[in-house]
Design a protein around this motif. Sequence first.
Motif, PDB file in Angstrom:
ATOM      1  N   ASP A 302       0.866  -1.227   0.091  1.00 30.94           N
ATOM      2  CA  ASP A 302       0.110  -0.006   0.023  1.00 30.94           C
ATOM      3  C   ASP A 302       1.031   1.276  -0.027  1.00 30.94           C
ATOM      4  N   ASP A 303       2.011   1.343   0.604  1.00 26.30           N
ATOM      5  CA  ASP A 303       2.871   2.527   0.816  1.00 26.30           C
ATOM      6  C   ASP A 303       3.470   2.728  -0.741  1.00 26.30           C
ATOM      7  N   LEU A 304       3.767   1.657  -1.363  1.00 28.49           N
ATOM      8  CA  LEU A 304       4.120   1.984  -2.802  1.00 28.49           C
ATOM      9  C   LEU A 304       2.920   2.365  -3.778  1.00 28.49           C
ATOM     10  N   LEU A 305       1.903   2.007  -3.601  1.00 34.54           N
ATOM     11  CA  LEU A 305       0.715   2.460  -4.409  1.00 34.54           C
ATOM     12  C   LEU A 305       0.375   3.759  -4.054  1.00 34.54           C
ATOM     13  N   ARG A 306       0.567   4.470  -2.680  1.00 31.90           N
ATOM     14  CA  ARG A 306       0.243   5.696  -2.273  1.00 31.90           C
ATOM     15  C   ARG A 306       1.091   6.485  -2.765  1.00 31.90           C
ATOM     16  N   LEU A 307       2.613   6.283  -2.860  1.00 35.23           N
ATOM     17  CA  LEU A 307       3.733   6.813  -3.587  1.00 35.23           C
ATOM     18  C   LEU A 307       3.405   7.037  -4.711  1.00 35.23           C
ATOM     19  N   TYR A 308       2.826   6.180  -5.724  1.00 32.83           N
ATOM     20  CA  TYR A 308       2.854   6.469  -7.018  1.00 32.83           C
ATOM     21  C   TYR A 308       1.659   7.263  -7.248  1.00 32.83           C
ATOM     22  N   GLN A 309       0.585   7.104  -6.524  1.00 28.89           N
ATOM     23  CA  GLN A 309      -0.562   7.975  -6.814  1.00 28.89           C
ATOM     24  C   GLN A 309      -0.431   9.231  -6.567  1.00 28.89           C
ATOM     25  N   ARG A 310       0.463   9.657  -5.371  1.00 29.12           N
ATOM     26  CA  ARG A 310       0.703  11.187  -4.951  1.00 29.12           C
ATOM     27  C   ARG A 310       1.670  11.606  -5.791  1.00 29.12           C
ATOM     28  N   SER A 311       2.722  10.820  -6.420  1.00 31.21           N
ATOM     29  CA  SER A 311       3.720  11.458  -7.130  1.00 31.21           C
ATOM     30  C   SER A 311       3.460  11.945  -8.307  1.00 31.21           C
ATOM     31  N   HIS A 312       2.129  11.476  -9.014  1.00 31.04           N
ATOM     32  CA  HIS A 312       1.669  11.709 -10.210  1.00 31.04           C
ATOM     33  C   HIS A 312       0.286  12.372 -10.269  1.00 31.04           C
ATOM     34  N   SER A 313       0.052  12.833  -8.902  1.00 30.66           N
ATOM     35  CA  SER A 313      -1.438  13.534  -8.811  1.00 30.66           C
ATOM     36  C   SER A 313      -2.375  12.661  -9.349  1.00 30.66           C
ATOM     37  N   LEU A 314      -2.664  11.750  -8.944  1.00 31.56           N
ATOM     38  CA  LEU A 314      -3.686  10.665  -9.405  1.00 31.56           C
ATOM     39  C   LEU A 314      -4.602  10.501  -8.395  1.00 31.56           C
ATOM     40  N   PRO A 315      -6.114  10.217  -8.893  1.00 35.09           N
ATOM     41  CA  PRO A 315      -7.026   9.882  -7.915  1.00 35.09           C
ATOM     42  C   PRO A 315      -6.714   8.298  -7.214  1.00 35.09           C
ATOM     43  N   LEU A 316      -7.420   8.317  -6.049  1.00 37.66           N
ATOM     44  CA  LEU A 316      -7.377   7.032  -5.381  1.00 37.66           C
ATOM     45  C   LEU A 316      -8.105   5.989  -6.239  1.00 37.66           C
ATOM     46  N   LEU A 317      -7.647   4.805  -6.017  1.00 39.23           N
ATOM     47  CA  LEU A 317      -8.118   3.480  -6.870  1.00 39.23           C
ATOM     48  C   LEU A 317      -9.024   2.954  -5.842  1.00 39.23           C
ATOM     49  N   THR A 318     -10.475   2.852  -6.498  1.00 36.09           N
ATOM     50  CA  THR A 318     -11.329   2.162  -5.661  1.00 36.09           C
ATOM     51  C   THR A 318     -11.009   0.676  -5.493  1.00 36.09           C
ATOM     52  N   SER A 319     -10.469   0.105  -6.435  1.00 36.68           N
ATOM     53  CA  SER A 319     -10.164  -1.236  -6.089  1.00 36.68           C
ATOM     54  C   SER A 319      -9.238  -1.683  -7.047  1.00 36.68           C
ATOM     55  N   HIS A 320      -8.365  -2.573  -6.691  1.00 39.79           N
ATOM     56  CA  HIS A 320      -7.102  -3.171  -7.559  1.00 39.79           C
ATOM     57  C   HIS A 320      -7.606  -3.888  -8.706  1.00 39.79           C
ATOM     58  N   SER A 321      -7.367  -3.539  -9.765  1.00 36.45           N
ATOM     59  CA  SER A 321      -7.846  -4.509 -11.106  1.00 36.45           C
ATOM     60  C   SER A 321      -7.034  -5.670 -10.922  1.00 36.45           C
TER      61      SER A 321
END
Length: 322
Positions: A302-321
Motif C-alpha cells: 500500500d505504501d508503494l501504491l500511495r507513493l505512485y498515486q501522490r507522485s503523479h497526482s492521480l485519484p485514489l483507486l477504488t479497487s485493484h484490477s
Amino acid sequence: MMKNKDAKSDVAMEGESLPLSAPPPAESSDVAARMDRARAELTARAGDHGRLFATVGSIIRDSVDYIVDAPTLRRYSIKDLDPDEKTAIGKRIERMLRFQLKIPKGRGLDISLGGEDVDIKTTIGDTWMFSKSSHGYLHLLIAYSEEKATFSIGLAYVHDEHLRKGGNRDRKRSLKEAAKENISWLVENHPYPENFLARLPQGLLDTLALKASGMQRVLQLLRSVTGKPIPRHAICSVANQRDPMRRTRSNGGARDVLWAEGLLVLSGKYADDKTIVREALKIELAKTAFLTLRASDKRLNDDLLRLYQRSHSLPLLTSHSS
C-alpha cells in the motif's frame, strides 16, 4: 593474424578483471606490435575496456534500429531488411564508432589507429569480405547477432594467403576457417541491448498493427507487457507520432487511462517510480525505460501504491484490477 585461443566469451562484472586476449604470439613481432598499438589507442579513446564494449553495443543497437526505422516503416526486425539495407547498418556502425570515439579517418582506409590505416569490417554472423586493396593492413572486425543480442570485436592482419579462393561479384573474399582461429579478439559474445519489439509475440505485433492511432498502440503495448522494462525506442516505434512520449504521461495520456484500469506506468525518469521498481522488483529501471505493473501485483504494498498515486497526482483507486 594472431589470437589468444583461451580468450573467454563472457565479460567480468564491474570490479573484476576483463578476459581480454593476450598479446599476439611472437611469430610476427611487427604485426604483434602494430596490433598492440591499435588496441591501446582504441581502448584509450573509450576510456577503458568496459566503456569501449558498452559504446560498441550501444552503437550496434542504435544502428540497427535506425535502418529498420520501425516508427516510419512499421517493421521491427533485421529480417525485414533488404541486403543493401543490411550493408547500410555496417556503414553506420563504422561512422558512429568513428564519431563517438573521435577516431580520425585513415588516409586510404576507414580509420587511423596506432599510427596506421585500419579498415573496419562488420558482419551479421561470422563472414567478413575483404578486397585486394586492404591486403596487408590491420582490420577491426565486428560481428553481431540480433538473435542472440551479442557482439564480438577483434583485430586481424589479413593477407592473400588468409583468404578463400574465389569471391563475390565485387571480387571480395572471405577468411579461411583456419584464419578465423587467428583473430585477436578484444571480447567475444558480449551482450548488447536486445531488439525489444522483435522479441514480442507475433500475435501482439499483429494486434498493434491493427490499432488505428498511436495512443491505442501505446496503450495496448503497456497493457500487454507488464513487469518488464520497455525501452523508449519501443514506445516511439509503436506511437509513430510527433512527441510520442506524451502518450505515456498524465493529463490524458497512458498513465491516466491505465491507472483507471488498475495499471501503474512507471518511468525511469522519475525518482519515485525508480524507487517503486527497485523495492517491488529488485531491479534498476533505466532512465529512458518504462515498466507497467498491475496494482494487484503482490509485490506492491500500500505504501508503494500511495507513493505512485501522490507522485503523479492521480485519484485514489477504488479497487485493484486483476
